[in-house]
Write a protein that holds these residues in place. Structure first.
Motif, PDB file in Angstrom:
ATOM      1  N   GLU A   1       0.846  -1.177   0.000  1.00  4.51           N
ATOM      2  CA  GLU A   1       0.000   0.000   0.000  1.00  4.51           C
ATOM      3  C   GLU A   1       0.894   1.244   0.000  1.00  4.51           C
ATOM      4  N   PRO A   2       0.434   2.371  -0.562  1.00  2.00           N
ATOM      5  CA  PRO A   2       1.235   3.600  -0.508  1.00  2.00           C
ATOM      6  C   PRO A   2       1.403   4.077   0.927  1.00  2.00           C
ATOM      7  N   ASP A   3       2.441   4.883   1.163  1.00  2.00           N
ATOM      8  CA  ASP A   3       2.697   5.360   2.519  1.00  2.00           C
ATOM      9  C   ASP A   3       1.589   6.311   2.968  1.00  2.00           C
ATOM     10  N   PRO A   4       1.422   6.531   4.275  1.00  2.00           N
ATOM     11  CA  PRO A   4       0.277   7.309   4.776  1.00  2.00           C
ATOM     12  C   PRO A   4       0.188   8.728   4.250  1.00  2.00           C
ATOM     13  N   ALA A   5       1.303   9.331   3.855  1.00  2.00           N
ATOM     14  CA  ALA A   5       1.258  10.719   3.387  1.00  2.00           C
ATOM     15  C   ALA A   5       0.839  10.844   1.926  1.00  2.00           C
ATOM     16  N   PHE A   6       0.746   9.717   1.216  1.00  2.00           N
ATOM     17  CA  PHE A   6       0.470   9.797  -0.218  1.00  2.00           C
ATOM     18  C   PHE A   6      -0.886  10.425  -0.494  1.00  2.00           C
ATOM     19  N   TRP A   7      -1.930   9.920   0.147  1.00  2.00           N
ATOM     20  CA  TRP A   7      -3.276  10.398  -0.164  1.00  2.00           C
ATOM     21  C   TRP A   7      -3.504  11.838   0.288  1.00  2.00           C
ATOM     22  N   PRO A   8      -3.089  12.270   1.493  1.00  2.00           N
ATOM     23  CA  PRO A   8      -3.262  13.695   1.833  1.00  2.00           C
ATOM     24  C   PRO A   8      -2.568  14.638   0.857  1.00  2.00           C
ATOM     25  N   ASP A   9      -1.351  14.287   0.425  1.00  2.00           N
ATOM     26  CA  ASP A   9      -0.654  15.141  -0.549  1.00  2.00           C
ATOM     27  C   ASP A   9      -1.413  15.203  -1.867  1.00  2.00           C
ATOM     28  N   LEU A  10      -1.908  14.033  -2.306  1.00  2.00           N
ATOM     29  CA  LEU A  10      -2.642  13.982  -3.572  1.00  2.00           C
ATOM     30  C   LEU A  10      -3.924  14.808  -3.479  1.00  2.00           C
ATOM     31  N   TYR A  11      -4.665  14.673  -2.396  1.00  2.00           N
ATOM     32  CA  TYR A  11      -5.917  15.422  -2.239  1.00  2.00           C
ATOM     33  C   TYR A  11      -5.652  16.921  -2.133  1.00  2.00           C
ATOM     34  N   ARG A  12      -4.580  17.274  -1.458  1.00  2.00           N
ATOM     35  CA  ARG A  12      -4.266  18.693  -1.325  1.00  2.00           C
ATOM     36  C   ARG A  12      -3.974  19.310  -2.692  1.00  2.00           C
ATOM     37  N   ALA A  13      -3.247  18.569  -3.515  1.00  2.00           N
ATOM     38  CA  ALA A  13      -2.956  19.069  -4.854  1.00  2.00           C
ATOM     39  C   ALA A  13      -4.232  19.199  -5.674  1.00  2.00           C
TER      40      ALA A  13
ATOM     41  N   GLY B   1      -7.363   6.399   0.977  1.00  2.00           N
ATOM     42  CA  GLY B   1      -7.675   6.354  -0.429  1.00  2.00           C
ATOM     43  C   GLY B   1      -9.156   6.179  -0.673  1.00  2.00           C
ATOM     44  N   PRO B   2      -9.557   6.086  -1.934  1.00  2.00           N
ATOM     45  CA  PRO B   2     -10.983   5.883  -2.245  1.00  2.00           C
ATOM     46  C   PRO B   2     -11.445   4.510  -1.786  1.00  2.00           C
ATOM     47  N   TYR B   3     -12.733   4.370  -1.556  1.00  2.00           N
ATOM     48  CA  TYR B   3     -13.289   3.089  -1.166  1.00  2.00           C
ATOM     49  C   TYR B   3     -14.684   2.953  -1.738  1.00  2.00           C
ATOM     50  N   ARG B   4     -15.164   1.713  -1.778  1.00  2.00           N
ATOM     51  CA  ARG B   4     -16.465   1.435  -2.355  1.00  2.00           C
ATOM     52  C   ARG B   4     -17.564   1.944  -1.438  1.00  2.00           C
ATOM     53  N   ILE B   5     -18.601   2.467  -2.041  1.00  2.00           N
ATOM     54  CA  ILE B   5     -19.722   2.992  -1.265  1.00  2.00           C
ATOM     55  C   ILE B   5     -20.489   1.843  -0.618  1.00  2.00           C
ATOM     56  N   ARG B   6     -20.754   2.001   0.678  1.00  2.00           N
ATOM     57  CA  ARG B   6     -21.534   1.017   1.425  1.00  2.00           C
ATOM     58  C   ARG B   6     -22.783   1.691   1.968  1.00  2.00           C
ATOM     59  N   ASP B   7     -23.608   0.903   2.619  1.00  2.00           N
ATOM     60  CA  ASP B   7     -24.880   1.422   3.111  1.00  2.00           C
ATOM     61  C   ASP B   7     -24.717   2.380   4.283  1.00  2.00           C
ATOM     62  N   ASP B   8     -23.568   2.310   5.002  1.00  2.00           N
ATOM     63  CA  ASP B   8     -23.429   3.073   6.227  1.00  2.00           C
ATOM     64  C   ASP B   8     -22.633   4.372   6.057  1.00  2.00           C
ATOM     65  N   TRP B   9     -22.429   4.839   4.828  1.00  2.00           N
ATOM     66  CA  TRP B   9     -21.629   6.044   4.641  1.00  2.00           C
ATOM     67  C   TRP B   9     -22.474   7.291   4.895  1.00  2.00           C
ATOM     68  N   MET B  10     -21.762   8.351   5.282  1.00  2.00           N
ATOM     69  CA  MET B  10     -22.409   9.631   5.565  1.00  2.00           C
ATOM     70  C   MET B  10     -21.843  10.687   4.630  1.00  2.00           C
ATOM     71  N   PRO B  11     -22.682  11.494   3.992  1.00  2.00           N
ATOM     72  CA  PRO B  11     -22.183  12.518   3.070  1.00  2.00           C
ATOM     73  C   PRO B  11     -21.471  13.641   3.817  1.00  2.00           C
ATOM     74  N   ALA B  12     -20.552  14.297   3.109  1.00  2.00           N
ATOM     75  CA  ALA B  12     -19.811  15.431   3.667  1.00  2.00           C
ATOM     76  C   ALA B  12     -19.456  16.370   2.527  1.00  2.00           C
ATOM     77  N   PRO B  13     -19.287  17.675   2.791  1.00  2.00           N
ATOM     78  CA  PRO B  13     -18.951  18.614   1.711  1.00  2.00           C
ATOM     79  C   PRO B  13     -17.642  18.297   1.008  1.00  2.00           C
ATOM     80  N   SER B  14     -16.731  17.628   1.710  1.00  2.00           N
ATOM     81  CA  SER B  14     -15.437  17.313   1.109  1.00  2.00           C
ATOM     82  C   SER B  14     -15.448  16.001   0.327  1.00  2.00           C
ATOM     83  N   CYS B  15     -16.592  15.347   0.197  1.00  2.00           N
ATOM     84  CA  CYS B  15     -16.669  14.068  -0.516  1.00  2.00           C
ATOM     85  C   CYS B  15     -16.790  14.283  -2.023  1.00  2.00           C
TER      86      CYS B  15
END
Length: 572
Positions: free
Chosen positions: A158-170, A257-271
């Motif tokens: 799996e990518p290191d923990p900082a990969f996804w925050p850096d990618l999202y920030r960009a 990282g991204p994940y498959r939508i399940r029944d228990d997810w909650m929407p957010a403005p950053s989604c």
């Protein structure tokens, strides 16, 4: 010039870095010892880390330096990519270190491009510099981060923990500047990936493609396919379009990282949400136009696009719970090793194969590239001396006789006559199980050569090996683990003879099992056999003739056919 101390990989080599100006960096790159790629990779990685640690560099200066370094970095990384395309796991330590360094190199180069973007409003932002917005810097950052993820996939990690925050920030920066859909004339990328958003979507889709199920060469083809059709995946800020529900969800404020939508997810403005319906349809398209397009991408047939579509659509729902085991086992990996474990007697000498309608020039051309043989073959009773140059793994067991008439094992110095002592196999640990397979942890020792799609026998003393195939691999802190699907609890090693009485080596006969297969099947080497061929089988309990029926599965390790009983007059 300034020394940087030891190399990034921990060796005691002192690396002297240039001043951060385009000309001195260009001169320094020209003096790199290209005959020693490890030293070059270490030096480039040290340079990029030093440049990324300088807060006083302006954005334009970073962009110029990154463009200066990029061609040399691509050259060195390409050499490492070539050597890792077909390597088996666990990697030799030197190769694993090269892939890891290449991944870090591409990651740091992407960071250098990203740091050339304007500063964000956050005081804790990673984005440095005071230049005007540079769209090409964002585009190049996504491009190199995607390649870094591809290198990480080759390590089955799996990518290191900082990969996804850096990618999202960009991406947030590109979105805020209205630059996400800005198009660039980059001939090295397909049209769908000539925007920051296209590059971003390819990274997300590749991460969700379950890359642990594929060989390294297939990973590269998948990355290429996703880049070609990234525009077929819709990217929205809402989870529903008409009657279509998004397949993937990601939170730009999260560290995951991204994940498959399940029944228990909650929407957010950053989604944000990915819709892949059109992409799945394109991957499953079997029209002549699609076949031609796949050929231009380096694919032969629809096997890999179909597997990719299944991976993206999602795994089948688990029908039973996994049970923890933690039991030792012995592993017999690969077709030949498994055959030898079930029947350690010497194999019969079998004639060499040659491609149908292939002349000397075509054969030598294939041999020079060490490629796998084509799928269509016919038997040749008199092998040519010059064909001994071919040593591809998939056909190495079919190189049998030279003009002297000596068996292959005698030519190569192997003691073929003394194989009564069965190979003890490779040590492993069964972590958990369900009715369909095992999760196995590889223990230290040996040279097992694991690959996705390889045949593997799993033996728990004193029982004979279960027959299974590796479906996924993953490198964890505890070691290399892999999942196998059980094909049969047992198999019979059988000698093979063609209708003219010529020996054709050995196969593994899988017996009928209720609720699994109504008819027997056979496992054969990956090349040299096709549906309709008549084979006579001779084993401890089986002496009969069969026609090869439908091809059930084909990997680089084995081919699995249905068996159709032959008429008695043909079977004798």
């Amino acid at each position: 010039m300034q020394p940087s101390g030891t190399s990034p990989t921990g060796t005691a080599t002192e690396i002297v870095l240039p001043l951060p100006t385009p000309q001195t960096v260009a001169d320094w790159l020209a003096e790199l010892p290209l005959a020693h790629p490890e030293r070059c990779l270490d030096a480039l990685l040290a340079l990029l880390r030093a440049l990324n640690a300088k807060p006083d560099l302006s954005g334009p200066a970073r962009l110029v330096l990154a463009d200066t370094i990029r061609p040399r970095a691509a050259q060195l990384a390409g050499q490492i990519d070539t050597h890792s395309l077909d390597a088996a796991l666990p990697y030799p330590p030197e190769l694993a270190q090269r892939i890891e360094t290449t991944s870090q190199l591409r990651r740091e180069l992407g960071n250098l491009y990203a740091y050339a973007c304007p500063a964000s409003r956050s005081a804790n932002s990673l984005w440095l510099g005071d230049a005007d917005p540079s769209l090409v810097a964002l585009y190049r950052a996504f491009q190199h981060w995607g390649l870094a993820l591809l290198d990480t996939a080759r390590l089955y990690r799996e990518p290191d923990p900082a990969f996804w925050p850096d990618l999202y920030r960009a991406y947030r920066l590109a979105e805020a500047q209205g630059a996400a859909s800005a198009r660039f004339g980059d001939p090295g990328e397909p049209p769908a990936c000539r925007t920051p958003l296209g590059q971003f979507k390819r990274i997300l889709l590749f991460a969700m493609a379950d890359y642990g199920r594929y060989r390294q060469r297939d990973m590269r083809l998948i990355y290429r396919m996703l880049g070609e059709w990234a525009d077929h995946a819709a990217w929205e800020a809402r989870p529903v379009i008409g009657e279509q529900l998004a397949r993937f969800r990601l939170d730009l404020d999260s560290e995951h990282g991204p994940y498959r939508i399940r029944d228990d997810w909650m929407p957010a403005p950053s989604c944000r949400f990915l819709f892949i319906g059109r992409l799945i349809e394109r991957l499953l398209d079997k029209s002549p136009e699609q076949r031609a397009k796949l050929a231009t991408l380096g694919l032969n047939g629809h096997r890999l696009p179909t597997l990719l579509a299944k991976s993206l659509f999602g795994p089948a729902q688990r029908r039973s719970e996994r049970l923890p085991l933690h039991q030792p086992c012995q592993l017999f990996i690969g077709f030949q090793e498994l055959v030898a474990a079930l029947d350690p007697r010497p194999t019969h000498t079998k004639p060499r194969l040659k491609p149908v309608n292939a002349g000397r020039a075509d054969w030598l051309k294939a041999a020079s590239r060490l490629e796998l043989l084509p799928m269509e073959h016919e038997v040749a009773e008199h092998p040519r001396q010059d064909e001994r140059a071919l040593r591809a793994d998939a056909v190495i067991e079919r190189l049998l006789l030279d003009s002297s008439g000596c068996p292959r094992d005698e030519i190569w110095g192997a003691a073929a006559a003394d194989r009564t002592g069965a190979d003890p196999g490779t040590a492993g640990e069964l972590l958990n199980t369900d009715p369909h397979g095992y999760c196995v942890l590889l223990c230290d020792g040996g040279d097992p050569k694991l690959q996705a799609g390889s045949l593997v026998g799993i033996a728990e003393a004193p029982h004979p090996p279960h027959i299974s195939v590796i479906r996924w691999l993953a490198q964890r802190e505890t070691g290399l683990r892999f999942g196998v699907e059980l094909l049969s609890p047992s198999a019979e090693s059988v000698a093979l003879w063609d209708e003219l009485g010529h020996p054709q080596g050995k196969g593994l006969l899988l017996p009928p099992i209720a609720a699994v297969r109504a008819e027997p099947e056979i496992l054969l080497p990956p090349t040299g056999f096709h549906a309709g061929v008549l084979l006579r089988l001779s084993g401890k309990t089986t002496h009969a003739g069969f026609h090869l029926g439908r091809l059930q599965e084909a990997t680089a390790s084995f081919s699995r056919f249905k068996l159709i009983p032959a008429p008695l007059e043909l079977a004798l």
